[in-house]
Design a protein around this motif. Structure first.
Motif, mmCIF file in Angstrom:
data_model
loop_
_atom_site.group_PDB
_atom_site.id
_atom_site.type_symbol
_atom_site.label_atom_id
_atom_site.label_comp_id
_atom_site.label_asym_id
_atom_site.label_seq_id
_atom_site.Cartn_x
_atom_site.Cartn_y
_atom_site.Cartn_z
ATOM 1 N N LYS A 1 -59.621 45.317 171.157
ATOM 2 C CA LYS A 1 -58.224 45.584 170.838
ATOM 3 C C LYS A 1 -57.915 45.380 169.350
ATOM 4 N N VAL A 2 -58.317 44.235 168.826
ATOM 5 C CA VAL A 2 -57.982 43.903 167.427
ATOM 6 C C VAL A 2 -58.593 44.918 166.470
ATOM 7 N N ILE A 3 -59.864 45.218 166.725
ATOM 8 C CA ILE A 3 -60.560 46.154 165.847
ATOM 9 C C ILE A 3 -59.852 47.506 165.865
ATOM 10 N N LEU A 4 -59.556 47.997 167.070
ATOM 11 C CA LEU A 4 -58.919 49.309 167.188
ATOM 12 C C LEU A 4 -57.525 49.315 166.571
ATOM 13 N N LEU A 5 -56.793 48.192 166.745
ATOM 14 C CA LEU A 5 -55.433 48.106 166.210
ATOM 15 C C LEU A 5 -55.416 48.252 164.687
ATOM 16 N N ILE A 6 -56.461 47.774 164.051
ATOM 17 C CA ILE A 6 -56.513 47.877 162.584
ATOM 18 C C ILE A 6 -57.158 49.186 162.154
ATOM 19 N N LEU A 7 -58.264 49.531 162.801
ATOM 20 C CA LEU A 7 -59.016 50.712 162.345
ATOM 21 C C LEU A 7 -58.310 52.036 162.600
ATOM 22 N N ILE A 8 -57.706 52.169 163.779
ATOM 23 C CA ILE A 8 -57.088 53.470 164.101
ATOM 24 C C ILE A 8 -55.994 53.865 163.095
ATOM 25 N N PRO A 9 -55.037 52.955 162.788
ATOM 26 C CA PRO A 9 -54.030 53.356 161.790
ATOM 27 C C PRO A 9 -54.666 53.728 160.438
ATOM 28 N N LYS B 1 -65.742 40.431 164.805
ATOM 29 C CA LYS B 1 -64.706 41.466 164.779
ATOM 30 C C LYS B 1 -64.335 41.793 163.332
ATOM 31 N N LEU B 2 -64.120 40.747 162.538
ATOM 32 C CA LEU B 2 -63.745 40.933 161.134
ATOM 33 C C LEU B 2 -64.838 41.696 160.377
ATOM 34 N N SER B 3 -66.093 41.337 160.702
ATOM 35 C CA SER B 3 -67.211 42.027 160.046
ATOM 36 C C SER B 3 -67.194 43.508 160.366
ATOM 37 N N ILE B 4 -66.963 43.830 161.638
ATOM 38 C CA ILE B 4 -66.954 45.241 162.041
ATOM 39 C C ILE B 4 -65.815 45.986 161.345
ATOM 40 N N ILE B 5 -64.643 45.344 161.287
ATOM 41 C CA ILE B 5 -63.492 45.993 160.635
ATOM 42 C C ILE B 5 -63.813 46.271 159.169
ATOM 43 N N LEU B 6 -64.293 45.232 158.468
ATOM 44 C CA LEU B 6 -64.569 45.399 157.031
ATOM 45 C C LEU B 6 -65.645 46.447 156.791
ATOM 46 N N LEU B 7 -66.672 46.394 157.617
ATOM 47 C CA LEU B 7 -67.777 47.340 157.453
ATOM 48 C C LEU B 7 -67.295 48.777 157.696
ATOM 49 N N SER B 8 -66.476 48.958 158.731
ATOM 50 C CA SER B 8 -65.980 50.315 159.028
ATOM 51 C C SER B 8 -65.118 50.835 157.886
ATOM 52 N N ILE B 9 -64.205 49.993 157.388
ATOM 53 C CA ILE B 9 -63.345 50.454 156.291
ATOM 54 C C ILE B 9 -64.196 50.713 155.047
ATOM 55 N N GLY B 10 -65.230 49.877 154.868
ATOM 56 C CA GLY B 10 -66.143 50.089 153.745
ATOM 57 C C GLY B 10 -66.804 51.452 153.811
ATOM 58 N N ILE B 11 -67.221 51.841 155.018
ATOM 59 C CA ILE B 11 -67.856 53.164 155.184
ATOM 60 C C ILE B 11 -66.837 54.273 154.884
ATOM 61 N N ILE B 12 -65.606 54.097 155.366
ATOM 62 C CA ILE B 12 -64.565 55.102 155.081
ATOM 63 C C ILE B 12 -64.375 55.226 153.567
ATOM 64 N N LEU B 13 -64.276 54.066 152.897
ATOM 65 C CA LEU B 13 -64.059 54.083 151.439
ATOM 66 C C LEU B 13 -65.213 54.767 150.711
ATOM 67 N N ALA B 14 -66.438 54.506 151.194
ATOM 68 C CA ALA B 14 -67.601 55.101 150.530
ATOM 69 C C ALA B 14 -67.579 56.622 150.650
ATOM 70 N N LEU B 15 -66.969 57.117 151.724
ATOM 71 C CA LEU B 15 -66.925 58.568 151.933
ATOM 72 C C LEU B 15 -65.772 59.247 151.185
ATOM 73 N N LEU B 16 -64.802 58.447 150.766
ATOM 74 C CA LEU B 16 -63.635 59.036 150.094
ATOM 75 C C LEU B 16 -63.968 59.390 148.645
ATOM 76 N N PRO B 17 -63.302 60.422 148.120
ATOM 77 C CA PRO B 17 -63.589 60.792 146.734
ATOM 78 C C PRO B 17 -62.878 59.885 145.733
#
Lengths: 155, 203, 200
Positions: free
Chosen positions: A8-16, B6-22
């Motif tokens: 839930k937490v991950i999706l709540l942040i990532l999706i937006p 969870k925090l690691s996954i969030i940061l890593l995912s956003i990091g990948i998004i950022l790496a793909l952005l111009p």
């Protein structure tokens, strides 16, 4: 369901974040990144073209007259389109410019306007865009400054 | 799954998004194209050389002229009270000087109309406020202000004030630009607007 | 578009007020995280407690990710954000002195003040030492001026020096941080000491 509950937490942040990034990336009605790179032709003046040189450009040429003024140059083999400057961003006009395969030349009675529209469109990622000008070097000073050698500094 | 995973996954995912952005690290336009178009067509964004001459003659401190020519050209002569931001470095330098300067007006000029109008659109695209262009640039300045001569027999009050204004600004222009380099530099230093910096550091 | 302070041209006292509020928040967070304990801080060097590295690195990558996203959406102009200037020799020598002071004193400057504010005696001595160092630096400045101002590289950014995009650099730093956290966890198990947080 279990998956959503677990993450839930991950999706709540990532999706937006993903939605926001995608809306921004897919929205064509905005400016591209790196203003300096997009403005580069204006640093050297390579985007200015004089009427005599228009035929040297490769591809089908589209001349856009900004405003109602009739063109005074006799340009052969050029598609001419008159667009009032305030409607240059209308969808059909932008599509026409983007879809055009070949150089697009902007022209206006007042050169200032064509210059400004050039920068605006270039920042939207439109390339192969020129400004039609009678003067190939508009940034050359045509006067000379003569210093007054009798001036005494106030001490 | 614990919080740090969870925090690691969030940061890593956003990091990948950022790496793909111009992302480039350099500035980009932040306004909507439609808004920028209205700015580009704004009749009020031009000032005449006579208006600029009045600001110079009265040493109006709420106005700053920005010279977009190269530093070599600027050092040879410039309109009194102006600062130099070469056009090809305008994107990097201008926001630091212009943003956050309250109600100060900025008038852009170059030799002709080309660089100043380009810089105007850039400034507006970067959301800078109170930007104007001196129509005709230095060519028009020389033509109107420096070479101002009255040839008629009778002069109206309006013409007289216009002529006086041009004469005063023209004289200032000649006097300051005729000073020896060392004194000129002193004059510029006194007028120099330093880019504001945010102090940084950590811990 | 941010940053707020540069863009709005606020009077200086408002800037200072911002600094005060942010400073109080920062100090409070440090104290709450247990960073006013020199034993916890020194633990980083001995490997039994790596909270410091985890907290500071997490803060750095979260800030990096946030500022990159804000910049992408046009809400923050990163070019207006201050970048520390890089003096190669001064950074190395200063880093060594700072590191030595950190391990001997048990605090870094910020956590030292945080500990001082809750009345720790060692922190008072630490702050006095810091002030003495600052005084010494100022007094001997003419002799070390060349060292302090030499090998100036300007406000360089690592991603520019490496020639990669800021986004890719952010990803690499996140990966590096996560690897480091993982190693730190292993070190904590290996060099474990009895819990010290209860008796401080």
């Amino acid at each position: 369901m279990n998956f959503i509950k677990k993450y839930k937490v991950i999706l709540l942040i990532l999706i937006p974040v993903v939605i926001l990034v995608l809306t921004r990336a897919l929205d064509t009605n905005h400016f591209r990144t790196d203003a300096k790179k997009l403005a580069e032709p204006s640093f050297s003046g390579s985007n200015i073209i004089i009427p005599d040189k228009v035929n040297q450009l490769n591809g089908e040429k589209l001349l856009i007259i900004l405003g109602k003024d009739v063109i005074k140059h006799d340009l052969a083999g050029v598609v001419i389109k008159i667009i009032p400057p305030d409607s240059i961003l209308y969808k059909e006009n932008i599509r026409l410019i983007r879809k055009h395969d070949g150089p697009v030349i902007l022209c206006s009675a007042e050169n200032d306007l064509a210059i400004r529209i050039w920068m605006l469109l270039s920042q939207m990622g439109i390339e192969n865009l020129y400004i039609l000008s009678d003067d190939s070097e508009p940034e050359v000073l045509k006067y000379e400054f003569r210093p007054d050698t009798t001036v005494k500094p106030e001490l | 799954m614990n919080t740090r995973e969870k925090l690691s996954i969030i940061l890593l995912s956003i990091g990948i998004i950022l790496a793909l952005l111009p992302l480039t690290g350099s500035r980009s336009f932040t306004v909507k194209p439609q808004n920028l178009l209205s700015d580009a067509l704004d009749e009020k964004s031009w000032v005449t050389v006579d208006q600029a001459a009045r600001f110079v003659a009265t040493e109006d401190s709420s106005v700053l002229l920005i010279d977009l020519r190269s530093s070599g050209e600027f050092n040879r002569f410039n309109i009194p009270g102006s600062v130099n931001i070469p056009y090809d470095r305008f994107i990097e330098i201008a926001p630091g000087i212009i943003s956050g300067s309250g109600n100060m007006k900025f008038i852009l000029y170059s030799n002709g109309d080309y660089d100043a109008n380009n810089a105007y659109v850039i400034a507006k695209g970067l959301k800078l406020k109170n930007i104007y262009v001196m129509k005709g640039g230095l060519n028009e300045w020389f033509n109107t202000v420096m070479n101002s001569r009255f040839t008629g027999e009778r002069i109206s009050a309006r013409e007289n004030s216009l002529y006086e204004n041009r004469k005063r600004a023209g004289t200032m222009f000649t006097e300051i630009n005729s000073l020896p380099d060392s004194l000129k530099r002193k004059y510029y230093e006194a007028k120099h607007v330093a880019a504001k910096k945010l102090d940084g550091g950590c811990e | 578009m941010g940053p707020i302070v540069t863009l709005t041209g606020l009077p200086e006292w408002v800037d200072l007020l911002f600094a005060l509020v942010i400073g109080i928040g920062f100090g409070f967070a440090l104290e709450q995280a247990g960073f006013s304990s020199s034993r916890k801080l020194a633990g980083m060097f001995y490997g039994y407690d790596t909270t410091v590295i985890k907290v500071f690195f997490t803060a750095a990558i979260v800030a990096l990710v946030g500022s990159q996203l804000l910049s992408y959406f046009g809400l923050l102009d990163l070019n207006l954000v201050f970048v520390n200037e890089f003096y190669v020799k001064a950074a190395i020598i200063g880093g060594i002195i700072m590191g030595a002071g950190f391990i001997m004193g048990g605090f870094c400057p910020g956590t030292g003040l945080s500990a001082l504010s809750i009345g720790k005696i060692d922190a008072m001595v630490f702050a006095a030492g810091g002030l003495a160092g600052a005084f010494l630096f100022a007094e001997t400045y003419p002799y070390i001026q060349n060292l302090a101002n030499g090998t100036y590289k300007g406000p360089v950014k690592i991603n520019e020096a490496l020639g990669i995009s800021p986004g890719l650099f952010t990803l690499l730093l996140i990966v590096a941080a996560l690897v480091m956290f993982w190693i730190a966890e292993i070190a904590e198990k290996r060099f474990a000491r009895p819990d010290i947080t209860d008796n401080i």
